[in-house]
Design a protein around this motif. Structure first.
Motif, PDB file in Angstrom:
ATOM      1  N   GLU A 181       0.839  -1.200   0.000  1.00 21.01           N
ATOM      2  CA  GLU A 181       0.000   0.000   0.000  1.00 21.01           C
ATOM      3  C   GLU A 181       0.874   1.251   0.000  1.00 21.01           C
ATOM      4  N   ASN A 182       0.301   2.342  -0.541  1.00 18.32           N
ATOM      5  CA  ASN A 182       0.980   3.626  -0.566  1.00 18.32           C
ATOM      6  C   ASN A 182      -0.061   4.731  -0.676  1.00 18.32           C
ATOM      7  N   SER A 183       0.394   5.943  -0.832  1.00 14.49           N
ATOM      8  CA  SER A 183      -0.537   7.078  -0.903  1.00 14.49           C
ATOM      9  C   SER A 183      -1.483   6.959  -2.091  1.00 14.49           C
ATOM     10  N   PHE A 184      -0.992   6.409  -3.195  1.00 11.72           N
ATOM     11  CA  PHE A 184      -1.831   6.298  -4.386  1.00 11.72           C
ATOM     12  C   PHE A 184      -2.938   5.264  -4.199  1.00 11.72           C
ATOM     13  N   THR A 185      -2.620   4.130  -3.580  1.00 21.66           N
ATOM     14  CA  THR A 185      -3.665   3.120  -3.358  1.00 21.66           C
ATOM     15  C   THR A 185      -4.696   3.626  -2.359  1.00 21.66           C
ATOM     16  N   MET A 186      -4.248   4.412  -1.360  1.00 19.13           N
ATOM     17  CA  MET A 186      -5.199   4.989  -0.412  1.00 19.13           C
ATOM     18  C   MET A 186      -6.096   6.045  -1.085  1.00 19.13           C
ATOM     19  N   PHE A 187      -5.495   6.806  -1.994  1.00 14.14           N
ATOM     20  CA  PHE A 187      -6.289   7.770  -2.764  1.00 14.14           C
ATOM     21  C   PHE A 187      -7.346   7.044  -3.592  1.00 14.14           C
ATOM     22  N   ALA A 188      -6.915   5.926  -4.221  1.00 10.69           N
ATOM     23  CA  ALA A 188      -7.862   5.147  -5.026  1.00 10.69           C
ATOM     24  C   ALA A 188      -8.976   4.571  -4.169  1.00 10.69           C
ATOM     25  N   LEU A 189      -8.654   4.177  -2.926  1.00  8.08           N
ATOM     26  CA  LEU A 189      -9.665   3.641  -2.022  1.00  8.08           C
ATOM     27  C   LEU A 189     -10.665   4.716  -1.612  1.00  8.08           C
ATOM     28  N   PHE A 190     -10.175   5.930  -1.395  1.00  6.75           N
ATOM     29  CA  PHE A 190     -11.052   6.992  -0.902  1.00  6.75           C
ATOM     30  C   PHE A 190     -11.865   7.668  -2.005  1.00  6.75           C
ATOM     31  N   PHE A 191     -11.313   7.821  -3.198  1.00 10.29           N
ATOM     32  CA  PHE A 191     -11.917   8.686  -4.202  1.00 10.29           C
ATOM     33  C   PHE A 191     -13.369   8.353  -4.547  1.00 10.29           C
ATOM     34  N   PRO A 192     -13.763   7.067  -4.651  1.00 13.05           N
ATOM     35  CA  PRO A 192     -15.183   6.801  -4.960  1.00 13.05           C
ATOM     36  C   PRO A 192     -16.148   7.462  -3.984  1.00 13.05           C
ATOM     37  N   ALA A 193     -15.678   7.828  -2.768  1.00 13.59           N
ATOM     38  CA  ALA A 193     -16.561   8.467  -1.798  1.00 13.59           C
ATOM     39  C   ALA A 193     -17.036   9.832  -2.263  1.00 13.59           C
ATOM     40  N   VAL A 194     -16.272  10.503  -3.131  1.00 12.66           N
ATOM     41  CA  VAL A 194     -16.612  11.881  -3.502  1.00 12.66           C
ATOM     42  C   VAL A 194     -17.226  11.982  -4.895  1.00 12.66           C
ATOM     43  N   THR A 195     -17.629  10.859  -5.472  1.00 14.57           N
ATOM     44  CA  THR A 195     -18.150  10.881  -6.839  1.00 14.57           C
ATOM     45  C   THR A 195     -19.661  11.045  -6.889  1.00 14.57           C
ATOM     46  N   GLY A 196     -20.245  11.677  -5.895  1.00 11.20           N
ATOM     47  CA  GLY A 196     -21.696  11.853  -5.889  1.00 11.20           C
ATOM     48  C   GLY A 196     -22.162  13.217  -6.329  1.00 11.20           C
ATOM     49  N   ILE A 197     -21.289  13.969  -7.028  1.00  9.70           N
ATOM     50  CA  ILE A 197     -21.628  15.349  -7.370  1.00  9.70           C
ATOM     51  C   ILE A 197     -22.710  15.461  -8.437  1.00  9.70           C
ATOM     52  N   MET A 198     -22.995  14.370  -9.161  1.00  9.17           N
ATOM     53  CA  MET A 198     -24.013  14.420 -10.201  1.00  9.17           C
ATOM     54  C   MET A 198     -25.407  14.062  -9.688  1.00  9.17           C
ATOM     55  N   ALA A 199     -25.508  13.710  -8.420  1.00 13.22           N
ATOM     56  CA  ALA A 199     -26.804  13.290  -7.890  1.00 13.22           C
ATOM     57  C   ALA A 199     -27.859  14.374  -8.049  1.00 13.22           C
ATOM     58  N   GLY A 200     -27.457  15.630  -7.881  1.00 12.44           N
ATOM     59  CA  GLY A 200     -28.395  16.729  -8.051  1.00 12.44           C
ATOM     60  C   GLY A 200     -28.674  17.023  -9.510  1.00 12.44           C
TER      61      GLY A 200
END
Length: 731
Positions: A181-200
């Motif tokens: 694991e590294n910073s990039f894999t952690m970024f990849a793990l977290f990023f799907p959490a913020v992909t809800g901007i199109m819900a509105g």
């Protein structure tokens, strides 16, 4: 804004990742790196939201959210591909969120774990019923979920503040990555959490004022959730050691003052995301179906009730989700769903970038905080995140959308709305024209820019067809028609004449442009076209016209070519004997296949020096470049009166072939016969013959006509050439 945009965006962003995986991100990355990860992810979604806001305030946003915005900007091909991908991603996401809810439910109530599919199916049914009733009812349910989520967060904050430990804070400032694991894999793990901007934006068709609600609601949701994630990153690192943060997925529940609130929050987060996707997917499909890109799905474009609810599309969404639930574990396809979302965001940024950079006058967004640089950065960021998360699925997703784009394009579907593709082409053409104008004109860069006086096209098809052959892939062809007579009678019909020419170009698949002018006299019309048609370096340098059928038209023809020569344009006059036959002329309007047939024989260029010869040889070469003319050899022919000059002239022709780099067969004829007899005998079986002539002085028109007629005799296809220069064979 609050109920239709802020609430669904916030509930989708504050989802399962926050409750079950964010502790691991903080534990491995450390507090400082976790904060940087949140800021980087939020930067990309903020850039995308700026692009979304710009387009949303530039056009009247109807149903379909991101699909509608992208299709109206990037065109039907990208819009259709996004319509398919975004609908499927949203529909399958319903199943993903419901399965996530059911897994949390089974852990809370282990005795019910054996009824996993039944529980998930029941939740799917309840979600479907809520959405089927209508968006208004669903939004009210989301208010309840939002309240539960707020209670869960309050419970966590209270527990984290109470458990604050300075030693944990000091130890967790740095990273503690496990193997692999590294910073990039952690970024990849977290990023799907913020992909809800199109819900509105997906609810755009249900919003009273989408151009105001979408920017305000989405940006507010990003700001609020950013504060929550940043504060959580700090508090998690201060409340527990890194080992516990990494291994315990329910660490937030253990920290909370009221653990049951966290359990309720997990339930609320998964259900709210399922509701958001169940609301968004049908609206995308409804808008997509109404555009009739695929006529087979028009059924789903019908709305129900006063609010135009997409109930047919909702039923299909429910069915897709149910099939996925029955199939079970969806972890294998979860990455590609994230990729579909990222492609959508990337294309939205790209659409805004092109709208801004092409300076389209219709691009006038009231949202002032978007710039082409921010849109470009958003595009690059989305593409980079895709490959960071999973380069294999990123490649597969891009390939899939490219395949959909190709399929829609090959079906030649025409959109009923404007898009920016013409604007992109216009901007490229504008810059290219200015660059061409800045550069000095040189004979090396000469290309045939031919204006063919073709009439309607149907009456003299050999003119536009040979014009096409002479310019195809090498130059520019304009089919011109001069309508002579009373201007008041014809002016209002000019568009109809031009439409006729356009139809001829389309039917014969010519690479040409139409132009029509109405003038009292033919000569005035030709003069107007030569002077005014074209722009910069794309003004016509040659005029292709028909040769007179009889000597009664010789005077008018001579006056016209004298006018063309005086304006420093080359004259190309096509003499086509078959066109003189009345029965053949009657067939021209109905069947043009015969004119496209390549005649057998050679391409004969009768050389009498560089004055006309350079252009004649170059035109022969351009004709020979066409695929159908490759088997017709070019013969460069010259006549001498005695054998002593034969070798010297042959040597000259060979040197000319070498210098011009044109594949020709030189032929020197020794003969005392008249020129007309030699030409007729030698070129009797030629496919086409090129002969040079000089523009006649006033009063010499009939003499020129008769002399050239005598030279051509009964040759079926002759191209007479009077060169204005401008090209060099040695260039």
């Amino acid at each position: 804004m609050f109920g239709g945009v802020f609430t669904p965006c916030t509930l989708t962003i504050l989802g399962v990742i926050m409750f079950l995986r964010f502790g691991q991100v903080v534990g491995q990355s450390g507090i400082l790196n976790a904060i940087l990860i949140v800021l980087a992810a939020k930067t990309i979604t903020t850039l995308t939201t700026l692009s979304l806001s710009a387009i949303a305030t530039n056009t009247r946003v109807k149903g379909g959210g991101a699909y509608y915005l992208i299709s109206r900007s990037l065109g039907v091909e990208f819009g259709g591909a996004i319509g398919v991908l975004f609908f499927l991603a949203q529909a399958i996401s319903v199943a993903l969120y419901i399965i996530g809810f059911t897994e949390a439910f089974a852990e809370t109530f282990p005795s019910l774990a054996t009824h996993f599919v039944a529980i998930a199916s029941l939740v799917n049914l309840l979600t479907f019923v809520c959405v089927y009733i209508g968006a208004g009812w669903t939004i009210r349910v989301q208010y309840l979920i939002l309240a539960i989520l707020a209670m869960a967060l309050a419970s966590f904050y209270a527990g984290a503040i109470a458990d604050f430990n300075p030693d944990y804070f000091a130890a967790n400032l740095s990273s503690h990555f496990v193997d692999g694991e590294n910073s990039f894999t952690m970024f990849a793990l977290f990023f799907p959490a913020v992909t809800g901007i199109m819900a509105g934006a997906n609810m755009s068709g249900d919003l009273a004022n989408p151009s105001k609600s979408i920017p305000k609601g989405t940006l507010l949701a990003i700001a609020v959730t950013a504060i929550i994630y940043l504060s959580q990153a700090f508090l998690l690192g201060c409340a527990r050691p890194s080992e516990e943060l990494i291994r315990n997925n329910m660490v937030i529940r253990d920290i909370a003052v009221w653990p049951i609130a966290i359990t309720a929050g997990v339930f609320a987060a998964t259900l709210s995301s399922a509701l958001g996707s169940m609301m968004g997917a049908p609206r995308i499909l409804q808008a997509f179906a109404r555009d009739e890109i695929f006529k087979s799905i028009r059924f789903f474009g019908t709305g129900s009730g006063l609010t135009n609810e997409p109930r047919r599309a909702t039923v299909l969404t429910f069915a897709i989700a149910q099939v996925c639930i029955v199939l079970g574990d969806l972890n294998a396809i979860a990455p590609i769903i994230t990729m579909f979302f990222m492609i959508t965001y990337g294309l939205l940024n790209l659409a805004t970038f092109y709208e801004a950079v092409t300076k389209n006058p219709s691009y006038r967004p009231t949202f002032r905080y978007s710039h082409w640089i921010t849109s470009l950065l958003g595009t690059v960021g989305c593409l980079g995140v895709m490959f960071l998360i999973n380069w294999v699925w990123a490649t597969v997703s891009i390939g899939f959308i490219a395949l959909l784009h190709w399929y829609i394009r090959t079906r030649e579907i025409e959109s009923r709305w404007g898009d920016l593709q013409s604007g992109v082409v216009f901007e490229r053409a504008r810059k290219a024209l200015l660059r061409l104008e800045e550069q000095s004109y040189h004979s090396k860069n000469w290309r045939p820019v031919i204006m063919a006086l073709s009439g309607t096209g149907w009456t003299r098809p050999h003119i536009p067809i040979y014009g096409h052959w002479l310019t195809s892939g090498q130059g520019i062809l304009t089919l011109a028609q001069v309508v002579s007579g009373d201007i008041e009678d014809h002016a209002e019909r000019r568009e109809r004449y031009e439409k006729t020419l356009r139809n001829f170009i389309a039917k014969e698949e010519l690479q040409a442009f139409p132009v029509v002018t109405c003038n009292e006299f033919l000569s005035d019309g030709i003069e107007a076209l030569i002077q005014c048609h074209g722009i910069g370096g794309l003004r016509p340098n040659s005029v292709l016209m028909g040769w007179p059928r009889d000597d009664s038209r010789a005077d008018a023809f001579g006056a016209n070519i004298r006018l063309i020569a005086r304006m420093n344009r080359s004259v190309l006059a096509m003499r086509f004997l078959a066109h003189r036959q009345e029965d053949a002329e009657a067939d021209d309007a109905n069947d043009l296949d015969a004119h496209w047939e390549i005649p057998p024989g050679t391409i004969d260029v009768w050389w009498r020096g560089m004055e006309n010869g350079a252009l004649m040889l170059l035109l022969a070469h351009l004709l020979h470049q066409n695929q159908g003319w490759r088997d017709n050899a070019i013969r460069l022919i010259r006549v001498v009166e005695n054998e002593e000059a034969q070798q010297e002239v042959l040597k000259h022709l060979l040197e000319l072939r070498t210098a011009s780099r044109i594949s020709v067969v030189p032929k020197v004829i020794v003969s005392q016969q008249t020129a007309s007899e030699i030409i007729r005998e030698t070129s009797a079986k030629a496919a086409i013959v090129l002969l040079g002539f000089q523009t006649p002085e006033e009063g010499e028109e009939l003499e020129l006509y008769q002399r050239m007629e005598q030279l051509a005799g009964d040759l079926p296809r002759v191209l007479f050439v009077d060169s204005a220069g401008g090209m060099a064979l040695e260039s």
